[in-house]
Scaffold this motif. Sequence first.
Motif, PDB file in Angstrom:
ATOM      1  N   ASP A 293       2.952  -4.437   6.975  1.00 15.98           N
ATOM      2  CA  ASP A 293       1.500  -4.583   7.036  1.00 15.98           C
ATOM      3  C   ASP A 293       1.017  -6.026   7.099  1.00 15.98           C
ATOM      4  O   ASP A 293      -0.182  -6.267   6.983  1.00 15.98           O
ATOM      5  CB  ASP A 293       0.861  -3.870   5.828  1.00 15.98           C
ATOM      6  CG  ASP A 293       0.516  -2.421   6.169  1.00 15.98           C
ATOM      7  OD1 ASP A 293       1.198  -1.848   7.040  1.00 15.98           O
ATOM      8  OD2 ASP A 293      -0.434  -1.873   5.583  1.00 15.98           O
TER       9      ASP A 293
ATOM     10  N   THR B 185      -3.120  -5.752   7.684  1.00 17.92           N
ATOM     11  CA  THR B 185      -3.934  -4.539   7.800  1.00 17.92           C
ATOM     12  C   THR B 185      -5.058  -4.618   6.772  1.00 17.92           C
ATOM     13  O   THR B 185      -4.932  -5.282   5.736  1.00 17.92           O
ATOM     14  CB  THR B 185      -3.101  -3.285   7.516  1.00 17.92           C
ATOM     15  OG1 THR B 185      -2.588  -3.380   6.184  1.00 17.92           O
ATOM     16  CG2 THR B 185      -1.964  -3.127   8.509  1.00 17.92           C
ATOM     17  N   GLU B 186      -6.115  -3.886   7.054  1.00 17.83           N
ATOM     18  CA  GLU B 186      -7.240  -3.855   6.115  1.00 17.83           C
ATOM     19  C   GLU B 186      -6.780  -3.262   4.791  1.00 17.83           C
ATOM     20  O   GLU B 186      -7.140  -3.758   3.729  1.00 17.83           O
ATOM     21  CB  GLU B 186      -8.362  -3.028   6.769  1.00 17.83           C
ATOM     22  CG  GLU B 186      -9.738  -3.369   6.296  1.00 17.83           C
ATOM     23  CD  GLU B 186     -10.193  -2.484   5.159  1.00 17.83           C
ATOM     24  OE1 GLU B 186      -9.827  -1.292   5.168  1.00 17.83           O
ATOM     25  OE2 GLU B 186     -10.901  -2.994   4.257  1.00 17.83           O
ATOM     26  N   ARG B 187      -5.920  -2.223   4.839  1.00 14.31           N
ATOM     27  CA  ARG B 187      -5.524  -1.558   3.590  1.00 14.31           C
ATOM     28  C   ARG B 187      -4.736  -2.507   2.684  1.00 14.31           C
ATOM     29  O   ARG B 187      -4.798  -2.406   1.469  1.00 14.31           O
ATOM     30  CB  ARG B 187      -4.731  -0.275   3.882  1.00 14.31           C
ATOM     31  CG  ARG B 187      -3.406  -0.501   4.565  1.00 14.31           C
ATOM     32  CD  ARG B 187      -2.757   0.758   5.077  1.00 14.31           C
ATOM     33  NE  ARG B 187      -1.629   0.389   5.932  1.00 14.31           N
ATOM     34  CZ  ARG B 187      -1.173   1.106   6.937  1.00 14.31           C
ATOM     35  NH1 ARG B 187      -1.746   2.250   7.244  1.00 14.31           N
ATOM     36  NH2 ARG B 187      -0.146   0.682   7.644  1.00 14.31           N
TER      37      ARG B 187
ATOM     38  N   GLU C 148      -2.662  -0.842  13.286  1.00 14.81           N
ATOM     39  CA  GLU C 148      -2.073  -1.341  12.030  1.00 14.81           C
ATOM     40  C   GLU C 148      -0.627  -1.785  12.241  1.00 14.81           C
ATOM     41  O   GLU C 148      -0.153  -2.745  11.628  1.00 14.81           O
ATOM     42  CB  GLU C 148      -2.131  -0.257  10.936  1.00 14.81           C
ATOM     43  CG  GLU C 148      -3.512  -0.043  10.333  1.00 14.81           C
ATOM     44  CD  GLU C 148      -4.483   0.688  11.263  1.00 14.81           C
ATOM     45  OE1 GLU C 148      -4.040   1.298  12.259  1.00 14.81           O
ATOM     46  OE2 GLU C 148      -5.700   0.625  10.984  1.00 14.81           O
TER      47      GLU C 148
ATOM     48  N   ARG D 292      -7.308  -5.629   1.465  1.00 18.49           N
ATOM     49  CA  ARG D 292      -8.357  -5.330   0.473  1.00 18.49           C
ATOM     50  C   ARG D 292      -7.815  -5.347  -0.953  1.00 18.49           C
ATOM     51  O   ARG D 292      -8.570  -5.351  -1.912  1.00 18.49           O
ATOM     52  CB  ARG D 292      -9.106  -4.035   0.815  1.00 18.49           C
ATOM     53  CG  ARG D 292      -8.383  -2.770   0.536  1.00 18.49           C
ATOM     54  CD  ARG D 292      -9.283  -1.525   0.674  1.00 18.49           C
ATOM     55  NE  ARG D 292      -8.404  -0.381   0.843  1.00 18.49           N
ATOM     56  CZ  ARG D 292      -8.338   0.378   1.905  1.00 18.49           C
ATOM     57  NH1 ARG D 292      -9.130   0.161   2.921  1.00 18.49           N
ATOM     58  NH2 ARG D 292      -7.464   1.355   1.969  1.00 18.49           N
TER      59      ARG D 292
ATOM     60  N   PRO E 248       0.833  -1.221   0.000  1.00 16.46           N
ATOM     61  CA  PRO E 248       0.000   0.000   0.000  1.00 16.46           C
ATOM     62  C   PRO E 248       0.862   1.265   0.000  1.00 16.46           C
ATOM     63  O   PRO E 248       1.971   1.262   0.539  1.00 16.46           O
ATOM     64  CB  PRO E 248      -0.793  -0.109   1.311  1.00 16.46           C
ATOM     65  CG  PRO E 248      -0.767  -1.551   1.678  1.00 16.46           C
ATOM     66  CD  PRO E 248       0.531  -2.104   1.144  1.00 16.46           C
TER      67      PRO E 248
END
Length: 280
Positions: free
Chosen positions: A187, A199-201, A221, A204, A178
């Motif tokens: 991450d 992490t969500e970022r 995070e 995804r 990311p």
Amino acid sequence: MMTHVNTPAEPVFNTPAEPVFAFDAAIVRLPSKSVIGGLRAGDGGDPAYPGVCAEHEAYVAALGEAGVAVTTLGALEAYPDAMFVEDPALVFCEGAILLRPGALSRAGEVSEIAGVLRDQFTTVLELPGEGFVEGGDVLTTPEKVMIGLSSRTNRAGASALQKLLAEFGRASDIVETPADVLHFKTDCSLLDQETVLATERLARSGVFDGFDVVLTPEGEEAAANALRVHDVVMVGADFPRTIELLDRRGFHVAPLKTTEIGKIDAGLSCMSLRWRREPG
Ligand code: CIR
């Protein structure tokens, strides 16, 4: 008449017999006093040297308790970030790979770690060409090695690394990190053979499709850079919700302080090079 056509041999990829976190050997480097000037993206203040030393000492003890034989290298004052030995090289049971850090101030760390790797490994490869790769961008999973593109790892370096990994019989993918995240593994980390903490970022992006993904709670995070060694998952002690989440999922969590190294964007994987020396 029959014609025999020689087709080029496809690389044969290994399926490791051992879980990829069954490490029995590791290399660490003592923090230098210059670590207070380590690279960082944010402005959270300088880390305190005694605090960095305490965090490092507890980490080395935790590796030892998990059954890992640790080789400790001396501090390097000329290289403030040299205690993060994960970045200038990669290690596998098949051999080691000397990398080329994307951070100019870290370039000299490669020759500083080359000697101990040549002592400990029969095969030591060197990243060819002019591309960059830092070990923090490389996640080894049971099926393949993931190489994250970042400000420290470019496509030329990642492609060159893929060829070296194929020599070790390891499949690899080049993936994206990311934006504004230091390393791919900043991450994410492997929790078991099919589970990652991410992490969500990062999750995804779909990069972990096929894995069971445990997401770091919002605001935690930085906990994503955990470290599984045998049956222990080392997690930053400043991340209580992540610790509770992993505990509830049945992981054996060992909280370790990372407050000071966190000020220079470091986490738990960065402080060691880990591999399995003896077949299980
Ligand atoms: C750096 O920016 O290079 C260091 N301050 C932190 C390195 C962290 N390494 C890692 O996550 N593998």
